[in-house]
Write an enzyme that holds these catalytic residues in place. Structure first.
Site, PDB file in Angstrom:
ATOM      1  CE  LYS A 207      -4.197   1.696   0.250  1.00  0.00           C
ATOM      2  NZ  LYS A 207      -5.110   1.653  -0.899  1.00  0.00           N
ATOM      3  CG  ASP A 239      -6.508  -0.671  -2.949  1.00  0.00           C
ATOM      4  OD1 ASP A 239      -5.317  -0.940  -3.184  1.00  0.00           O
ATOM      5  OD2 ASP A 239      -6.948   0.485  -2.973  1.00  0.00           O
ATOM      6  CG  ASP A 263      -4.397 -13.835   7.798  1.00  0.00           C
ATOM      7  OD1 ASP A 263      -4.718 -14.970   7.387  1.00  0.00           O
ATOM      8  OD2 ASP A 263      -4.735 -13.396   8.912  1.00  0.00           O
TER       9      ASP A 263
END
Ligand code: NAD
Length: 379
Positions: A207, A239, A263
């Site tokens: 990110k 995202d 995860d």
């Protein structure tokens, strides 16, 4: 072929653990016999099984066996309906699994997700999105990042609402995402080495438009990539990666990410296959003298709802055994032998109940042990 024994600690554990371990050992024995691989497999208790037999989830003799082995093959630990019987820190997930991860510094988690075209009907995506089949490995940093860094705490702070209005106490929770360049570098090497054995592409997920850790992540991963000129690197925001996994899963080969991102994305990718019973997981540490210690297990848990019925799918653990041969013992061709045998029995229609739809004309329902027999026969 070297004659030095390849030592494996086989820890069956709880729930379906013993049933699927039996089949994984059956398949390893077939490899040993057919290809003269000098495997030395020693079984020991772990989890509730070990608590019942020896009073703790990871007894000293089991840990000693792991220390003198080259790899651990683990069925499953944990039976949530027994959790209230012991304090949190003595439960198998913490006292055995987490402890083994720490003990051997298993900082890299690899989760391959493979959907052969013949099982396309298990995938929630439309066929045109599945291309020639989905085949992704998620490589996740698993000892640092948001899950482990400090400070992590909940505290009372004074909150100022508006001038003139009295302050009030409010609870505030803090987690920290932190990674050193060394931690990023070593996990990046794992991803590039894994890609090198596959289709030679790494998608590094971060990110970097917001997070400091991600900016460093991107710099270090780019630097490491220079040592692997045969492997293509692309960077992708987390995202976008979540969306692309649903829209274009076939564009991915190896996905490299921080602990929390990994995860979530590994489980999103797992959903593409339709059953957790097909998915292996590898946790590996630093290579030393050409060998890499690792813990190999199914991505799923002990499945108490189907334990003892001879219906569990043993493929996740059998594929985990293949990963063990590849990453801990450097036997990539033998790992492929197991993967090809699994692909063959799937193509021949063998189906444990989790992947059996009976609407498919070819589907042939089998038990756990029949699936293990078929794969061992195909070796
Ligand atoms: P689970 O993965 O055990 O089961 C979820 C669902 O998947 C169940 O319906 C189960 O029947 C099915 N399933 C799982 N493995 C299967 C297989 N090989 N073949 C066919 N179906 C399979 O998750 P859960 O029920 O949430 O957890 C059960 C216990 O396992 C808990 O105590 C949990 O803490 C533990 N757990 C252990 C591990 C591990 O040992 N690595 C991982 C996850 C959960």
């Amino acid at each position: 072929m070297s004659t030095t024994a390849l030592k494996i600690a086989a820890l069956a554990g709880d729930g379906i653990g013993p049933e699927i371990m039996r089949e994984a050992i059956k398949v390893l024995r077939a490899i040993q016999k057919k290809h003269a691989v000098p495997l030395e497999i020693t079984e020991a208790p772990v989890g509730w099984d070990a608590i019942d037999k020896q009073g703790e989830a990871l007894p000293a003799n089991t840990l000693a066996l792991c220390k003198k082995s080259g790899a651990i093959l683990l069925g499953a630990v944990g039976l949530h309906y027994r959790d209230s019987a012991v304090p949190k820190e003595k439960r198998p997930e913490r006292a055995a699994l987490l402890r083994l991860g720490k003990q051997f510094d298993l900082y890299a988690n690899l989760r391959p997700v493979k959907l052969p075209p013949v099982l396309a009907h298990l995938c929630p995506l439309r066929p045109e999105r599945q291309g020639d089949g989905i085949d992704i490995t998620v490589v996740r940093e698993s000892t640092g990042g948001l899950y482990y860094a400090y400070p992590r705490k909940t505290e009372d702070v004074l909150e100022v609402k508006e001038p003139g209005i009295p302050t009030q106490r409010v609870a505030r929770a803090v987690d920290t995402m932190a990674l050193t360049a060394t931690e990023i570098e070593r996990i990046a090497h794992v991803a590039f080495r894994a890609a090198w054995l596959r289709r030679k592409k790494v998608t590094s997920v971060d990110k970097a438009n917001i997070l400091e850790t991600s900016i460093l992540w991107r710099e270090v991963v780019t630097e490491v990539s220079r040592q692997y000129p045969q492997v293509t690197l692309e960077h992708m925001l987390v995202d976008t990666a979540a969306t692309q996994l649903m829209l274009q899963p076939t564009r991915f080969d190896v996905i490299l990410c921080e602990n929390t991102f990994g995860d979530i994305l590994a489980d999103e990718a797992a959903a593409l296959v339709g059953s957790v019973g097909m998915l292996p997981s590898a946790s590996i540490g630093e290579p030393r003298q050409g060998r890499t210690f690792g813990l190999y297990k199914p991505a799923g848990g002990s499945a108490p709802d189907i334990a003892g019925k001879n219906v569990a799918n043993p493929i996740a653990l059998i594929l985990a055994a293949a990963l063990m041969l590849r990453y801990s013992f450097g036997l990539d061709p033998r790992a492929r032998t197991i993967e090809n045998a699994v692909a063959k029995v799937i193509a021949d229609g063998y189906r444990t109940q989790d992947i059996c739809r009976l609407t498919e004309a070819k589907d042939r329902p089998v038990s756990t042990s029949e699936m293990g027999d078929a794969i061992a026969d195909a070796i």
